[in-house]
Structure formats: C-alpha cells, structure tokens
Design a protein around this motif. Structure first.
Motif, PDB file in Angstrom:
ATOM      1  N   CYS A  36      -0.388   6.419  -1.508  1.00 22.63           N
ATOM      2  CA  CYS A  36      -0.232   4.465  -1.511  1.00 22.63           C
ATOM      3  C   CYS A  36      -1.309   4.382  -1.070  1.00 22.63           C
ATOM      4  O   CYS A  36      -1.901   3.225  -0.564  1.00 22.63           O
ATOM      5  CB  CYS A  36       1.356   4.063  -0.494  1.00 22.63           C
ATOM      6  SG  CYS A  36       1.550   2.183  -0.230  1.00 22.63           S
ATOM      7  N   THR A  37      -1.795   5.126   0.177  1.00 20.11           N
ATOM      8  CA  THR A  37      -2.955   4.796   1.326  1.00 20.11           C
ATOM      9  C   THR A  37      -3.725   4.651   0.325  1.00 20.11           C
ATOM     10  O   THR A  37      -5.091   4.460   1.079  1.00 20.11           O
ATOM     11  CB  THR A  37      -2.980   5.888   2.282  1.00 20.11           C
ATOM     12  OG1 THR A  37      -1.838   5.849   3.301  1.00 20.11           O
ATOM     13  CG2 THR A  37      -4.248   6.034   3.113  1.00 20.11           C
ATOM     14  N   THR A  38      -4.072   6.166  -0.167  1.00 25.27           N
ATOM     15  CA  THR A  38      -5.332   6.218  -1.309  1.00 25.27           C
ATOM     16  C   THR A  38      -5.247   4.860  -1.786  1.00 25.27           C
ATOM     17  O   THR A  38      -7.407   4.103  -1.895  1.00 25.27           O
ATOM     18  CB  THR A  38      -4.752   6.931  -2.441  1.00 25.27           C
ATOM     19  OG1 THR A  38      -4.828   8.000  -1.720  1.00 25.27           O
ATOM     20  CG2 THR A  38      -6.482   7.169  -3.091  1.00 25.27           C
ATOM     21  N   ALA A  41      -7.003   1.964  -0.087  1.00 26.15           N
ATOM     22  CA  ALA A  41      -8.746   2.180   0.481  1.00 26.15           C
ATOM     23  C   ALA A  41      -9.131   2.236  -0.353  1.00 26.15           C
ATOM     24  O   ALA A  41     -10.924   2.234  -0.300  1.00 26.15           O
ATOM     25  CB  ALA A  41      -8.303   3.671   1.258  1.00 26.15           C
ATOM     26  N   GLY A 134       1.827   1.326  -3.345  1.00 23.34           N
ATOM     27  CA  GLY A 134       0.329   1.229  -2.959  1.00 23.34           C
ATOM     28  C   GLY A 134      -0.010  -0.031  -3.741  1.00 23.34           C
ATOM     29  O   GLY A 134      -0.152  -1.595  -3.129  1.00 23.34           O
TER      30      GLY A 134
END
Length: 160
Positions: A36-38, A41, A134
């Motif tokens: 999700c962070t990928t 970002a 994400g």
C-alpha cells in the motif's frame, strides 16, 4: 471536505478492512501495508502507478531471493556482502526501464522478503493485494472528495 481528509477517511476505513482481509486470507498484514505504501509513494497515479508499484515490488522480491540464495552458496561472510552490492546495483539500474523506474518499490519488495525470512510465497500476494488496497484507498478518497465538491456546489446553487 478537503482531498486530504477524504483520502484519510477512506484510507482509515480500508485499512481496517485490510486487517480483516489479510488475516482471513492468511496474508501478512504488515507486508500488505508495505505494498500500500509503495502505491502511495509512487510518482504515478492511477492504474499506471498501481502497475509500476506491483512490478517493482515483484522485482524486489526476486532480487531478495537472489541475494538469499547466492549468499548461501558458500560459508564465506564476504560473499554475502559482494552479492548484496552487485544485486543492489542491479536493483537500481533496472530503473532504466521506465516501468521499473520506481526504485523505492523495488527496495520495499526486497525488504519485505528479508523481513519474512525469504518466504516469498507469502510476501508476494501480501504486497500485491496491499498495493490494490492502496490504489482503492486513494481512488475512493478522490471519488469521495469529488462527490462532496459537487454536492457543495449544488447546495450553494440551490441557495442562490
């Protein structure tokens, strides 16, 4: 409602849902949050960002397994350092291909694999489903913001 608030709201709701889904499917919730962070970002938005996030996470898992396997070929500690140096170079240079250009995504996939002691069969689906979450978090937040903006404009128009 601001864009940030809308995305925060949908992210909060879907984060709770991800916790339940990950446990239900036997996935690693923390690795899903890394996927999700990928996506969050990634320099690209929408489906191109999702695709790039997933592809770079997949290559990161692959490169981590290369390091793990090649480092165990001999019991020389220095071998692990040399392999890591060469593979880290390859993880960066692959960004010459635009669809693998998000280098942090590659390192996130690799780090998740190391954190799971090389259990790539569990890490990979966790990262990929997490990236989809994400995407859904941001897309639904943007949708909510748009709906609220239209409603606010409609309400203002009705009062005039």
């Amino acid at each position: 409602m601001s864009v940030l608030f809308a995305i925060a709201l949908t992210t909060g709701i879907l984060s709770g849902l991800w916790g339940w889904v990950s446990v239900s499917l036997g996935l690693l919730s923390w690795a899903g949050f890394m996927g999700c962070t990928t996506y969050f970002a990634s320099p690209r938005d929408g489906l191109p960002g999702l695709a790039e996030s997933m592809l770079t996470n997949i290559t990161g898992v692959f490169w981590a397994m290369v390091i793990i396997k090649l480092s165990s070929v001999a019991s020389l500690e220095i071998l692990g350092y040399v392999v890591t140096a060469v593979v880290a170079f390859l993880m960066c240079i692959q960004a010459k291909k635009s669809w693998l250009g998000f280098i942090p995504g590659t390192f996130i996939g690799s780090c998740a694999t190391f954190a799971a002691n090389g259990d790539w069969q569990l890490v990979l689906p966790s990262l990929l489903v997490g990236a989809v979450f994400g995407y859904a978090m941001k897309a639904s937040g943007l949708w909510l913001h748009k709906i609220c903006q239209k409603q606010a404009v409609s309400t203002v128009g009705d009062t005039l």
